[in-house]
Design a protein around this motif. Structure first.
Motif, short mmCIF file in Angstrom:
data_model
loop_
_atom_site.label_atom_id
_atom_site.label_comp_id
_atom_site.label_asym_id
_atom_site.label_seq_id
_atom_site.Cartn_x
_atom_site.Cartn_y
_atom_site.Cartn_z
N GLY A 226 30.12 56.74 85.28
CA GLY A 226 31.15 55.66 84.45
C GLY A 226 32.41 56.45 84.23
N ALA A 227 32.85 57.32 84.95
CA ALA A 227 34.04 57.68 84.73
C ALA A 227 35.09 57.27 85.92
N GLY A 228 35.05 56.14 86.38
CA GLY A 228 35.71 55.71 87.50
C GLY A 228 37.05 55.38 87.26
N GLY A 229 37.77 54.95 86.06
CA GLY A 229 39.00 54.76 86.04
C GLY A 229 39.30 54.40 84.49
N GLN A 230 38.45 53.72 83.78
CA GLN A 230 38.71 53.26 82.37
C GLN A 230 38.56 54.59 81.38
N ASP A 231 39.07 54.35 80.18
CA ASP A 231 39.16 55.77 79.36
C ASP A 231 37.88 56.42 79.13
N VAL A 232 38.33 57.77 79.62
CA VAL A 232 36.91 58.64 79.62
C VAL A 232 36.67 59.06 78.15
N ARG A 233 35.32 59.08 77.87
CA ARG A 233 34.85 59.14 76.80
C ARG A 233 34.15 60.68 76.65
N SER A 234 33.59 60.97 75.50
CA SER A 234 32.88 62.20 75.25
C SER A 234 31.56 62.19 75.35
N LEU A 235 31.01 63.35 75.55
CA LEU A 235 29.49 63.58 76.04
C LEU A 235 28.92 64.56 75.03
N ARG A 236 27.72 64.48 74.55
CA ARG A 236 27.04 65.46 73.77
C ARG A 236 25.80 65.84 74.53
N ARG A 237 25.86 67.32 74.94
CA ARG A 237 24.95 67.74 75.88
C ARG A 237 23.68 67.87 75.06
N SER A 238 22.65 67.49 75.88
CA SER A 238 21.27 67.49 75.26
C SER A 238 20.34 68.40 76.17
N ALA A 239 19.20 68.81 75.84
CA ALA A 239 18.55 69.69 76.69
C ALA A 239 18.17 69.27 78.21
N ALA A 240 18.27 67.95 78.39
CA ALA A 240 18.04 67.35 79.58
C ALA A 240 19.31 67.26 80.44
N THR A 241 20.26 67.68 80.08
CA THR A 241 21.56 67.79 80.80
C THR A 241 21.58 68.65 81.81
N VAL A 242 21.64 68.57 83.24
CA VAL A 242 22.08 69.52 84.10
C VAL A 242 23.48 69.77 84.29
N ALA A 243 24.26 68.67 84.46
CA ALA A 243 25.59 68.80 84.66
C ALA A 243 26.22 67.77 83.85
#
Lengths: 290, 410
Positions: A226-243
């Motif tokens: 979802g980071a195609g062009g509109q304002d980039v937002r933040s992310l809080r990594r969980s254990a399920a996150t690979v990248a």
């Protein structure tokens, strides 16, 4: 199925702009493979849209993808007039459109329902639809209004699909570590059993303005693109996150060759933020991937 | 339980039984089981979301599409009797101003809803506008009753407004939100048969309620289901054929005991169970992010509706309509805020126009949060010294005589 990948986020946020030839290319680019790109949450008409589109065009010089699937919010703000579509979609992507690249859209919450009749998105007036390319079948869904009719349709369409790969894409993510929205739990309860029952391999979604890849959930690999062009937002990594990547705009290029799905996610400045392979053979990436 | 001959304990003493009965009456008359269910659902959805939505998804069809048929039937009966002799809507000339106010309420609330969402580019949520038009008849009634005590003028004015607003929203849902329009011709035919059967039963003076429900009700439900119209509306065209008596409208226990109605008599307690489950199944919304849909519903209720009501009343007065006796602008401001609660009806309309999913999640939260209007109405009443906060507390005679007014006579 197994997902292996290496990703590079060390350069995140640095204003390094790669030239087309300098893009760190990680896909095999085999003859006869299915090649496409994925993008979501763009369509503001601002410079970020133009820069991502330019990077996609540059990448296409290395991987000649024939179509792009979009995960919704394809245009934001005013969309009453054809001039809006020209400014926010046709102009940024004119290089790709001019080269005959086709876009297959799913709609997001910021899209007008009537946008499904906009010709260049190839929805043909449908909220949800399917199409196949070689051994891959794509299912574009409407996650805004997942009514009984749509759920019955996707159940039947997936059941009758004979292709080796099944890829679904829609706007609201079933899994996401995005801070702004996060996962849509109700949609997950409605949709996930159907996707699992019919052996869907990969799901792409948007809504959270980040790039995010999770460990497979019940055998399905989930991407948030979802980071195609509109304002980039933040992310809080969980254990399920690979990248994950939440510092700049991105698109994802995909190549499916036989039983392997290779992917590479590239930022607006040409940095590879994630790459890897999802294999239906349950073995590591052929040739080492990246 | 006690044995024969044993002295009565505190638990089964007449006083205790009286308290239990009074509590049950309050809970039933106030439709309190629905907010209780919604509150439980809200906590559940935000602590164990997946298990909550599995539970809600499993019960949604039976509660929303079948159980709610009887609630909507009960509300339709209430609205119909308001049109009969003795009802608040019977003398239309007296009720024209609250009807005008209801139109203003719908226009004001839906305008704010649509404008806000367009400004936020949330185009997919725009078609949920009937949610903004919803007024919770019961909640508004009890807020007004608590503020105005025995004064019937403001309470009756509010009731007429709420019934008319909801009727407009229900009509719009039935007309503009069929999800399966290709089946509409078949459904219309089936509905015609359902109405014909009901009319024939009525003409034959059949007094057995279940016969109407099993034949006409079932046919009507199938017609709604096939066409994609919310099946809970199935009894709306059938209720007019059920045997009725004229009565005075009012949700008070006294009014209801005075003229018991067949439908309500049979389903009153069953509907309470349905409402509890309706709150449980539909009240749960995950609170995350900005949720513009929730804000749109809340702003529409708290800003658009009072503004629409007061503007419409102003225009009505300018056009020659008259305010009910002793109902002044100060009271009307409080009435317009008391009317802002959408709650039960907003939840129902939301589930009727938007399928379960991320957009409905936002609208549900907005619907539940409109309950805050109760606090605002009380604050405004205190500030403006209205009703129970007036220097001289109102009494039952304060509204008499009430020529050209829309009161709820009892």
């Amino acid at each position: 199925m197994r997902s292996l990948g290496r990703w590079s986020v060390a350069l995140a946020g640095l204003a390094v702009v790669s030239t087309a030839s300098a893009i760190d290319f990680a896909l095999p680019n085999r003859n006869g493979s299915v090649k496409f790109a994925v993008i979501g949450d763009f369509g503001s008409g601002e410079s970020s849209d133009h820069e991502v589109a330019a990077q996609m065009a540059a990448f296409r010089a290395r991987l000649p993808f024939e179509f792009v699937i979009t995960t919704g919010d394809n245009i934001i703000g005013s969309q009453d007039d054809p001039a809006d579509f020209a400014e926010k979609f046709e102009r940024p992507f004119q290089t790709l459109l001019g080269a005959g690249v086709r876009f297959y859209a799913a709609l997001g919450n910021h899209d007008k329902p009537s946008n499904r009749s906009y010709g260049p998105w190839h929805m043909d007036g449908r909220r949800y639809y399917t199409f196949a390319v070689h051994n891959v079948r794509f299912f574009a869904l409407d996650s805004n209004r997942p009514d009984r009719a749509e759920l019955a349709w996707v159940d039947e369409a997936l059941r009758s699909s004979k292709e080796e790969w099944k890829i679904c894409y829609f706007h609201h993510p079933l899994y996401s570590d995005g801070v702004k929205h996060g996962p849509s739990l109700e949609l997950r309860v409605l949709l996930e059993p159907i996707l699992v029952r019919h052996g869907v391999d990969v799901v792409f979604s948007g809504h959270d303005h980040v790039y995010h890849r999770l460990t497979p959930q019940q055998g399905i690999s989930y991407f948030v693109t979802g980071a195609g062009g509109q304002d980039v937002r933040s992310l809080r990594r969980s254990a399920a996150t690979v990248a994950s990547f939440d510092r700049d705009h991105t698109f994802t290029a995909v190549e499916i060759a036989g039983a392997d799905l290779f992917f590479q996610t590239v930022s607006r400045s040409g940095i590879t933020v994630d790459t890897g392979v999802i294999s239906k053979r349950g073995q590591g990436p052929p040739g080492g991937g990246r | 339980m006690t044995h024969h001959g044993a002295p009565p304990t505190a638990v089964d003493s007449p006083r205790h039984r009286g308290r239990v009965r009074a509590t049950v009456t309050i809970v039933v008359d106030s439709f309190l089981l629905l907010p209780i269910g919604a509150l439980v659902a809200l906590v559940w959805a935000n602590t164990a979301g997946v298990s909550y939505f599995r539970f809600a998804h499993g019960l949604r069809f039976i509660v929303n599409d079948i159980g709610m048929v009887f609630f909507v039937g009960l509300v339709t009966e209430e609205a119909l009797e308001a049109l009969m002799p003795g009802g608040v809507l019977h003398r239309w000339r007296r009720t024209l101003l609250p009807i005008v106010a209801a139109v203003g309420s719908v226009l004001g609330a839906t305008s704010i809803y649509v404008l806000y969402l367009r400004e936020r580019s949330e185009f997919m949520l725009v078609e949920g506008w009937p949610v903004a038009a919803a007024q919770d008849v019961a909640l508004a009634y009890f807020i007004a009753k608590a503020i105005f005590l025995e004064r019937r003028g403001p309470v009756g004015f509010l009731l007429v407004m709420a019934i008319v607003s909801d009727a407009i929203a229900i009509a719009s849902i039935a007309l503009w939100h069929p999800s399966n329009p290709e089946m509409l011709p078949v459904a219309v035919g089936l509905m015609a048969v359902a109405i014909f059967v009901a009319a024939a039963l009525r003409a034959a003076r059949v007094d057995r309620l279940w016969l109407y429900l099993v034949t006409s009700g079932t046919l009507s439900w199938i017609a709604c289901y096939w066409s994609g119209i919310q099946p809970a509306l199935a009894l709306v065209p059938i209720v007019p054929f059920l045997p009725h008596r004229s009565r005075h409208v009012g949700l008070s226990a006294e009014a209801q005991r005075a003229t018991p109605r067949r439908f309500e008599h049979v389903f009153k307690y069953a509907v309470q169970v349905v409402l509890l489950f309706y709150g449980l199944v539909n009240g749960g919304a995950v609170i995350a992010g900005e949720m513009p849909g929730a804000w749109a519903v809340l702003l529409a209720a708290l800003v658009g509706r009072p503004a629409g009501i007061l503007t419409a009343i102003g225009l009505g007065i300018a056009a020659g309509l008259r305010l009910p006796v002793r109902l002044h602008w100060r009271e009307l401001i409080v009435v317009s805020l008391a009317a802002s609660a959408g709650f039960t009806f907003a939840l129902f309309f939301a589930a009727s126009v938007i399928p379960a999913g991320p957009l409905l999640n936002e609208l549900k939260l907005g619907a539940v949060s409109t309950a805050v209007s109760a606090v605002l109405a009380f604050a405004a009443a205190r500030l403006l010294r209205v009703g129970r906060f007036a220097r001289k507390p109102p009494g039952p005679g304060d509204d008499r005589p009430v020529p050209n007014s829309a009161t709820a006579p009892a």
